[in-house]
Design an enzyme around this catalytic site. Structure first.
Site, PDB file in Angstrom:
ATOM      1  N   ARG A 233      44.869  43.673  83.034  1.00 41.68           N
ATOM      2  CA  ARG A 233      46.182  43.333  83.592  1.00 41.68           C
ATOM      3  C   ARG A 233      47.205  44.405  83.232  1.00 41.68           C
ATOM      4  O   ARG A 233      48.101  44.707  84.017  1.00 41.68           O
ATOM      5  CB  ARG A 233      46.631  41.959  83.079  1.00 41.68           C
ATOM      6  CG  ARG A 233      47.949  41.508  83.698  1.00 41.68           C
ATOM      7  CD  ARG A 233      48.286  40.074  83.393  1.00 41.68           C
ATOM      8  NE  ARG A 233      48.609  39.870  81.989  1.00 41.68           N
ATOM      9  CZ  ARG A 233      48.834  38.681  81.434  1.00 41.68           C
ATOM     10  NH1 ARG A 233      48.763  37.588  82.178  1.00 41.68           N
ATOM     11  NH2 ARG A 233      49.130  38.566  80.174  1.00 41.68           N
TER      12      ARG A 233
ATOM     13  N   ARG B 167      52.527  44.935  82.198  1.00 40.34           N
ATOM     14  CA  ARG B 167      53.364  43.999  81.437  1.00 40.34           C
ATOM     15  C   ARG B 167      53.540  44.531  80.022  1.00 40.34           C
ATOM     16  O   ARG B 167      52.564  44.936  79.395  1.00 40.34           O
ATOM     17  CB  ARG B 167      52.697  42.613  81.439  1.00 40.34           C
ATOM     18  CG  ARG B 167      53.703  41.500  81.602  1.00 40.34           C
ATOM     19  CD  ARG B 167      53.020  40.184  81.766  1.00 40.34           C
ATOM     20  NE  ARG B 167      52.756  39.544  80.494  1.00 40.34           N
ATOM     21  CZ  ARG B 167      52.282  38.326  80.366  1.00 40.34           C
ATOM     22  NH1 ARG B 167      52.018  37.625  81.450  1.00 40.34           N
ATOM     23  NH2 ARG B 167      52.068  37.796  79.188  1.00 40.34           N
TER      24      ARG B 167
ATOM     25  N   LYS C 143      45.730  30.617  82.074  1.00 39.47           N
ATOM     26  CA  LYS C 143      46.655  29.490  82.246  1.00 39.47           C
ATOM     27  C   LYS C 143      47.533  29.693  83.487  1.00 39.47           C
ATOM     28  O   LYS C 143      47.612  28.817  84.337  1.00 39.47           O
ATOM     29  CB  LYS C 143      47.577  29.336  81.011  1.00 39.47           C
ATOM     30  CG  LYS C 143      46.843  29.082  79.712  1.00 39.47           C
ATOM     31  CD  LYS C 143      47.804  28.897  78.553  1.00 39.47           C
ATOM     32  CE  LYS C 143      48.563  30.143  78.169  1.00 39.47           C
ATOM     33  NZ  LYS C 143      47.759  31.186  77.522  1.00 39.47           N
TER      34      LYS C 143
ATOM     35  N   ARG D 281      53.425  25.263  72.426  1.00 33.91           N
ATOM     36  CA  ARG D 281      52.617  26.259  71.721  1.00 33.91           C
ATOM     37  C   ARG D 281      52.693  26.090  70.212  1.00 33.91           C
ATOM     38  O   ARG D 281      52.045  26.835  69.488  1.00 33.91           O
ATOM     39  CB  ARG D 281      53.129  27.661  72.065  1.00 33.91           C
ATOM     40  CG  ARG D 281      52.283  28.443  73.059  1.00 33.91           C
ATOM     41  CD  ARG D 281      53.051  29.712  73.405  1.00 33.91           C
ATOM     42  NE  ARG D 281      52.276  30.782  73.928  1.00 33.91           N
ATOM     43  CZ  ARG D 281      52.147  31.064  75.223  1.00 33.91           C
ATOM     44  NH1 ARG D 281      52.674  30.283  76.134  1.00 33.91           N
ATOM     45  NH2 ARG D 281      51.489  32.134  75.595  1.00 33.91           N
TER      46      ARG D 281
ATOM     47  N   ARG E  69      49.064  38.521  69.380  1.00 31.51           N
ATOM     48  CA  ARG E  69      49.120  37.261  70.150  1.00 31.51           C
ATOM     49  C   ARG E  69      47.920  36.376  69.829  1.00 31.51           C
ATOM     50  O   ARG E  69      48.043  35.153  69.775  1.00 31.51           O
ATOM     51  CB  ARG E  69      49.202  37.578  71.653  1.00 31.51           C
ATOM     52  CG  ARG E  69      50.605  38.036  72.053  1.00 31.51           C
ATOM     53  CD  ARG E  69      50.621  38.894  73.293  1.00 31.51           C
ATOM     54  NE  ARG E  69      50.225  38.214  74.501  1.00 31.51           N
ATOM     55  CZ  ARG E  69      49.866  38.844  75.625  1.00 31.51           C
ATOM     56  NH1 ARG E  69      49.853  40.163  75.670  1.00 31.51           N
ATOM     57  NH2 ARG E  69      49.532  38.154  76.679  1.00 31.51           N
TER      58      ARG E  69
HETATM   59  P1  B4P Z   1      46.857  34.653  82.915  1.00 27.16           P
HETATM   60  O1  B4P Z   1      46.541  33.415  83.627  1.00 27.16           O
HETATM   61  O2  B4P Z   1      48.010  35.431  83.419  1.00 27.16           O
HETATM   62  O3  B4P Z   1      47.089  34.495  81.362  1.00 27.16           O
HETATM   63  P2  B4P Z   1      47.937  33.479  80.535  1.00 27.16           P
HETATM   64  O4  B4P Z   1      46.938  32.754  79.706  1.00 27.16           O
HETATM   65  O5  B4P Z   1      48.830  32.680  81.415  1.00 27.16           O
HETATM   66  O6  B4P Z   1      48.897  34.447  79.760  1.00 27.16           O
HETATM   67  P3  B4P Z   1      49.618  34.619  78.387  1.00 27.16           P
HETATM   68  O7  B4P Z   1      49.314  33.528  77.407  1.00 27.16           O
HETATM   69  O8  B4P Z   1      49.296  35.986  77.968  1.00 27.16           O
HETATM   70  O9  B4P Z   1      51.147  34.639  78.755  1.00 27.16           O
HETATM   71  P4  B4P Z   1      52.423  33.706  78.766  1.00 27.16           P
HETATM   72  O10 B4P Z   1      53.171  34.131  79.959  1.00 27.16           O
HETATM   73  O11 B4P Z   1      52.094  32.257  78.645  1.00 27.16           O
HETATM   74  O12 B4P Z   1      45.545  35.517  82.916  1.00 27.16           O
HETATM   75  C1  B4P Z   1      45.436  36.755  82.252  1.00 27.16           C
HETATM   76  C2  B4P Z   1      44.666  37.755  83.111  1.00 27.16           C
HETATM   77  O13 B4P Z   1      43.348  37.297  83.347  1.00 27.16           O
HETATM   78  C3  B4P Z   1      45.294  37.975  84.486  1.00 27.16           C
HETATM   79  O14 B4P Z   1      45.283  39.328  84.762  1.00 27.16           O
HETATM   80  C4  B4P Z   1      44.375  37.205  85.425  1.00 27.16           C
HETATM   81  O15 B4P Z   1      44.318  37.801  86.709  1.00 27.16           O
HETATM   82  C5  B4P Z   1      43.027  37.303  84.727  1.00 27.16           C
HETATM   83  N1  B4P Z   1      42.179  36.144  84.993  1.00 27.16           N
HETATM   84  C6  B4P Z   1      42.571  34.844  85.082  1.00 27.16           C
HETATM   85  N2  B4P Z   1      41.515  34.042  85.313  1.00 27.16           N
HETATM   86  C7  B4P Z   1      40.396  34.868  85.346  1.00 27.16           C
HETATM   87  C8  B4P Z   1      38.999  34.629  85.544  1.00 27.16           C
HETATM   88  N3  B4P Z   1      38.490  33.404  85.759  1.00 27.16           N
HETATM   89  N4  B4P Z   1      38.173  35.702  85.499  1.00 27.16           N
HETATM   90  C9  B4P Z   1      38.650  36.946  85.291  1.00 27.16           C
HETATM   91  N5  B4P Z   1      39.970  37.236  85.100  1.00 27.16           N
HETATM   92  C10 B4P Z   1      40.833  36.194  85.136  1.00 27.16           C
HETATM   93  O16 B4P Z   1      53.227  34.124  77.430  1.00 27.16           O
HETATM   94  C11 B4P Z   1      53.769  35.420  77.212  1.00 27.16           C
HETATM   95  C12 B4P Z   1      54.672  35.439  75.945  1.00 27.16           C
HETATM   96  O17 B4P Z   1      55.848  34.591  76.158  1.00 27.16           O
HETATM   97  C13 B4P Z   1      54.068  34.875  74.658  1.00 27.16           C
HETATM   98  O18 B4P Z   1      53.300  35.842  73.955  1.00 27.16           O
HETATM   99  C14 B4P Z   1      55.342  34.449  73.872  1.00 27.16           C
HETATM  100  O19 B4P Z   1      55.976  35.545  73.249  1.00 27.16           O
HETATM  101  C15 B4P Z   1      56.265  33.923  74.955  1.00 27.16           C
HETATM  102  N6  B4P Z   1      56.127  32.471  75.146  1.00 27.16           N
HETATM  103  C16 B4P Z   1      55.664  31.846  76.278  1.00 27.16           C
HETATM  104  N7  B4P Z   1      55.660  30.512  76.111  1.00 27.16           N
HETATM  105  C17 B4P Z   1      56.117  30.263  74.848  1.00 27.16           C
HETATM  106  C18 B4P Z   1      56.316  29.079  74.076  1.00 27.16           C
HETATM  107  N8  B4P Z   1      56.029  27.857  74.577  1.00 27.16           N
HETATM  108  N9  B4P Z   1      56.784  29.212  72.810  1.00 27.16           N
HETATM  109  C19 B4P Z   1      57.085  30.404  72.305  1.00 27.16           C
HETATM  110  N10 B4P Z   1      56.924  31.571  72.969  1.00 27.16           N
HETATM  111  C20 B4P Z   1      56.435  31.514  74.239  1.00 27.16           C
END
Ligand code: B4P
Length: 193
Positions: free
Chosen positions: A134, A140, A19, A95, A151
């Site tokens: 990551r 992180r 995302k 979420r 998660r």
């Molecule tokens: P990312 O793109 O970083 O992953 P994400 O889905 O955004 O992250 P996540 O859901 O864990 O975190 P968030 O900050 O939203 O990609 C992950 C990895 O994959 C990276 O290393 C990237 O380089 C790699 N990658 C990406 N695309 C790739 C591809 N095509 N091929 C290979 N590798 C690839 O949330 C963190 C925490 O914050 C939550 O657990 C929660 O506690 C809190 N939070 C956030 N939003 C919230 C909400 N709305 N409500 C309640 N709590 C919330």
């Protein structure tokens, strides 16, 4: 507020689906303001604010921060914008069903509506391997095996119901999140065209 050029997109998917990665590219390409609740929370943690202190333990445990805190944060980010029309890309929000209802109310207040909800689909083995990778690269604090498992469970219990919610409203666009970042981005662009 002028409404004609409003665009509100949201990016959904399990932890590690990409995302954050795709949100940055998409926001640049479509001239949208990226609002990432994960980034906002990590910023609060880094600045040591009261909100950050409260959120850190919850995030490190892999649970969700309360709807009240999250909705308040998003509301002030949207209200604080001094532009014509709402042009935002929501990354990782909503979420929970409560957050989805709150978003709908918030958009109504701005006379805007959701354009599309993009769901990135990635299998669990790949998700875990991306997050562990990551963990090595960025250290992180919520990217460890126990927290990742939590998660995933929290996603299934609290966030997956939103797939039906947006499907029922005709807003859901499913995208295969496997493959290179560029390939995934091209697929997203296609479902939005
Ligand atoms: P990312 O793109 O970083 O992953 P994400 O889905 O955004 O992250 P996540 O859901 O864990 O975190 P968030 O900050 O939203 O990609 C992950 C990895 O994959 C990276 O290393 C990237 O380089 C790699 N990658 C990406 N695309 C790739 C591809 N095509 N091929 C290979 N590798 C690839 O949330 C963190 C925490 O914050 C939550 O657990 C929660 O506690 C809190 N939070 C956030 N939003 C919230 C909400 N709305 N409500 C309640 N709590 C919330």
């Amino acid at each position: 507020m002028a409404l004609t050029d409003s665009e509100v997109l949201l990016l959904m998917g399990p932890p590690g689906a990409g995302k954050g990665t795709q949100a940055s590219k998409l926001a640049r390409a479509r001239k949208l303001t990226k609002l990432s609740t994960g980034d906002m929370l990590r910023d609060h943690v880094a600045r040591g604010t009261e909100l950050g202190k409260e959120a850190k333990a919850i995030m490190d445990a892999g649970e969700l921060v309360s709807d009240d805190i999250i909705v308040g944060m998003v509301r002030s980010a949207i209200e604080g914008r001094d532009t014509e029309g709402v042009r935002v890309l929501l990354d990782g929000f909503p979420r929970t069903p409560g957050q989805a209802d709150a978003l709908e109310e918030l958009l109504q207040a701005f006379d805007a509506s959701l354009s599309a909800a993009v769901l990135l689909e990635v299998n669990e083995d790949e998700l875990v391997s991306r997050l562990l990778q990551r963990a090595q690269e960025q250290g992180r604090s919520d990217d460890n095996e126990d927290t990742i498992r939590t998660r995933m469970r929290v996603y299934k219990e609290q966030t997956q119901p939103l797939i039906d919610y947006y499907q029922g409203r005709g807003k859901l666009r499913k995208v295969d999140g496997l493959g290179s970042v560029e390939d995934v981005f091209a697929r997203i662009t296609e479902v939005l065209s």
